[in-house]
Design a protein around this motif. Structure first.
Motif, mmCIF file in Angstrom:
data_model
loop_
_atom_site.group_PDB
_atom_site.id
_atom_site.type_symbol
_atom_site.label_atom_id
_atom_site.label_comp_id
_atom_site.label_asym_id
_atom_site.label_seq_id
_atom_site.Cartn_x
_atom_site.Cartn_y
_atom_site.Cartn_z
ATOM 1 N N THR A 1 26.123 9.344 96.367
ATOM 2 C CA THR A 1 26.078 8.374 95.286
ATOM 3 C C THR A 1 26.688 7.073 95.786
ATOM 4 O O THR A 1 27.294 7.024 96.855
ATOM 5 C CB THR A 1 26.826 8.851 94.041
ATOM 6 O OG1 THR A 1 28.189 9.134 94.378
ATOM 7 C CG2 THR A 1 26.183 10.106 93.468
ATOM 8 N N PHE A 2 26.534 6.035 95.009
ATOM 9 C CA PHE A 2 27.031 4.730 95.381
ATOM 10 C C PHE A 2 28.050 4.255 94.360
ATOM 11 O O PHE A 2 28.165 4.806 93.268
ATOM 12 C CB PHE A 2 25.881 3.725 95.500
ATOM 13 C CG PHE A 2 24.884 4.087 96.554
ATOM 14 C CD1 PHE A 2 25.043 3.646 97.856
ATOM 15 C CD2 PHE A 2 23.780 4.871 96.247
ATOM 16 C CE1 PHE A 2 24.123 3.977 98.844
ATOM 17 C CE2 PHE A 2 22.858 5.208 97.216
ATOM 18 C CZ PHE A 2 23.032 4.763 98.516
ATOM 19 N N ASP B 1 28.098 1.769 92.439
ATOM 20 C CA ASP B 1 27.525 1.348 91.172
ATOM 21 C C ASP B 1 26.577 2.381 90.573
ATOM 22 O O ASP B 1 25.774 2.054 89.701
ATOM 23 C CB ASP B 1 26.818 0.000 91.314
ATOM 24 C CG ASP B 1 25.676 0.022 92.323
ATOM 25 O OD1 ASP B 1 24.892 -0.946 92.341
ATOM 26 O OD2 ASP B 1 25.564 0.998 93.091
ATOM 27 N N SER B 2 26.686 3.625 91.014
ATOM 28 C CA SER B 2 25.842 4.671 90.446
ATOM 29 C C SER B 2 26.203 4.941 88.992
ATOM 30 O O SER B 2 27.352 4.807 88.582
ATOM 31 C CB SER B 2 25.970 5.965 91.248
ATOM 32 O OG SER B 2 25.416 5.831 92.539
ATOM 33 N N THR B 3 25.207 5.337 88.243
ATOM 34 C CA THR B 3 25.377 5.729 86.849
ATOM 35 C C THR B 3 24.827 7.133 86.648
ATOM 36 O O THR B 3 23.754 7.467 87.155
ATOM 37 C CB THR B 3 24.654 4.741 85.918
ATOM 38 O OG1 THR B 3 25.254 3.447 86.027
ATOM 39 C CG2 THR B 3 24.730 5.204 84.471
ATOM 40 N N SER C 1 32.062 4.148 88.730
ATOM 41 C CA SER C 1 33.169 3.333 89.203
ATOM 42 C C SER C 1 34.205 3.060 88.126
ATOM 43 O O SER C 1 35.415 3.192 88.363
ATOM 44 C CB SER C 1 32.650 2.015 89.771
ATOM 45 O OG SER C 1 31.948 1.278 88.790
ATOM 46 N N GLN D 1 21.261 7.595 88.352
ATOM 47 C CA GLN D 1 20.743 6.307 88.789
ATOM 48 C C GLN D 1 21.634 5.860 89.929
ATOM 49 O O GLN D 1 22.826 5.598 89.720
ATOM 50 C CB GLN D 1 20.772 5.300 87.641
ATOM 51 C CG GLN D 1 20.303 3.908 88.009
ATOM 52 C CD GLN D 1 20.685 2.887 86.951
ATOM 53 O OE1 GLN D 1 21.857 2.729 86.625
ATOM 54 N NE2 GLN D 1 19.692 2.196 86.411
ATOM 55 N N LEU D 2 21.092 5.772 91.117
ATOM 56 C CA LEU D 2 21.932 5.559 92.287
ATOM 57 C C LEU D 2 22.414 4.128 92.446
ATOM 58 O O LEU D 2 23.458 3.900 93.056
ATOM 59 C CB LEU D 2 21.201 6.003 93.554
ATOM 60 C CG LEU D 2 20.834 7.487 93.605
ATOM 61 C CD1 LEU D 2 20.229 7.828 94.959
ATOM 62 C CD2 LEU D 2 22.055 8.361 93.329
ATOM 63 N N TYR D 3 21.684 3.172 91.927
ATOM 64 C CA TYR D 3 22.089 1.784 92.043
ATOM 65 C C TYR D 3 21.578 1.002 90.843
ATOM 66 O O TYR D 3 20.577 1.371 90.226
ATOM 67 C CB TYR D 3 21.585 1.163 93.348
ATOM 68 C CG TYR D 3 20.095 1.254 93.546
ATOM 69 C CD1 TYR D 3 19.528 2.352 94.188
ATOM 70 C CD2 TYR D 3 19.261 0.241 93.093
ATOM 71 C CE1 TYR D 3 18.162 2.441 94.360
ATOM 72 C CE2 TYR D 3 17.890 0.322 93.260
ATOM 73 C CZ TYR D 3 17.344 1.423 93.895
ATOM 74 O OH TYR D 3 15.992 1.509 94.063
ATOM 75 N N ALA D 4 22.271 -0.078 90.548
ATOM 76 C CA ALA D 4 21.891 -0.909 89.419
ATOM 77 C C ALA D 4 20.473 -1.419 89.588
ATOM 78 O O ALA D 4 20.093 -1.897 90.653
ATOM 79 C CB ALA D 4 22.859 -2.080 89.284
ATOM 80 N N GLY E 1 17.861 0.449 89.488
ATOM 81 C CA GLY E 1 17.009 1.548 89.878
ATOM 82 C C GLY E 1 16.724 2.479 88.719
ATOM 83 O O GLY E 1 17.310 2.377 87.641
#
Length: 119
Positions: free
Chosen positions: A28-29, A31-33, A54, A99-102, A104
């Motif tokens: 995950t990153f 900014d992941s959700t 985060s 959701q791995l990045y904003a 996406g």
């Protein structure tokens, strides 16, 4: 690839409580959700709520505000959906998604867990 596994579904009486868990593995990153969705038979899948990894900031659909709480335990790679004051209309298969990045999409999904609320 992110893997998600839901658990905790079952049968509960109206007015009762239930806690769902979603264990996350893989990358995950910052900014992941993570989000909870649900789908009742014959209905489209709808979002229940989400949480930013985060900050822990949460969002909820109006129908569950005040009754459901999303939290995450980053140390254990787990997201929770605490449900209280359950109603029969909450009956659905509940899914977690990532959701791995904003910007996406929600590309990774769990297998779902059934929640049934009886009256």
């Amino acid at each position: 690839q992110v893997q998600l596994v839901e658990s905790g579904g079952g049968l509960v009486q109206a007015g009762g409580s239930l806690r769902l868990s979603c264990v996350v593995s893989g990358r995950t990153f910052i900014d992941s959700t993570l989000a909870w969705f649900r789908q009742a038979p014959g209905k489209e899948r709808q979002v229940v709520g989400s949480i930013a990894l985060s900050s822990g900031r949460t969002y909820y659909t109006d129908s569950v505000k005040g009754r459901f709480t999303i939290s995450r335990d980053n140390a254990n790679n787990t997201m929770y959906l605490q449900m209280s004051s359950l109603k029969p209309e909450d009956t659905a298969v509940y899914y977690c998604a990532a959701q791995l990045y904003a910007g996406g999409g929600f590309d990774s999904w769990g297998q779902g867990t059934q929640v049934t609320v009886s009256s």
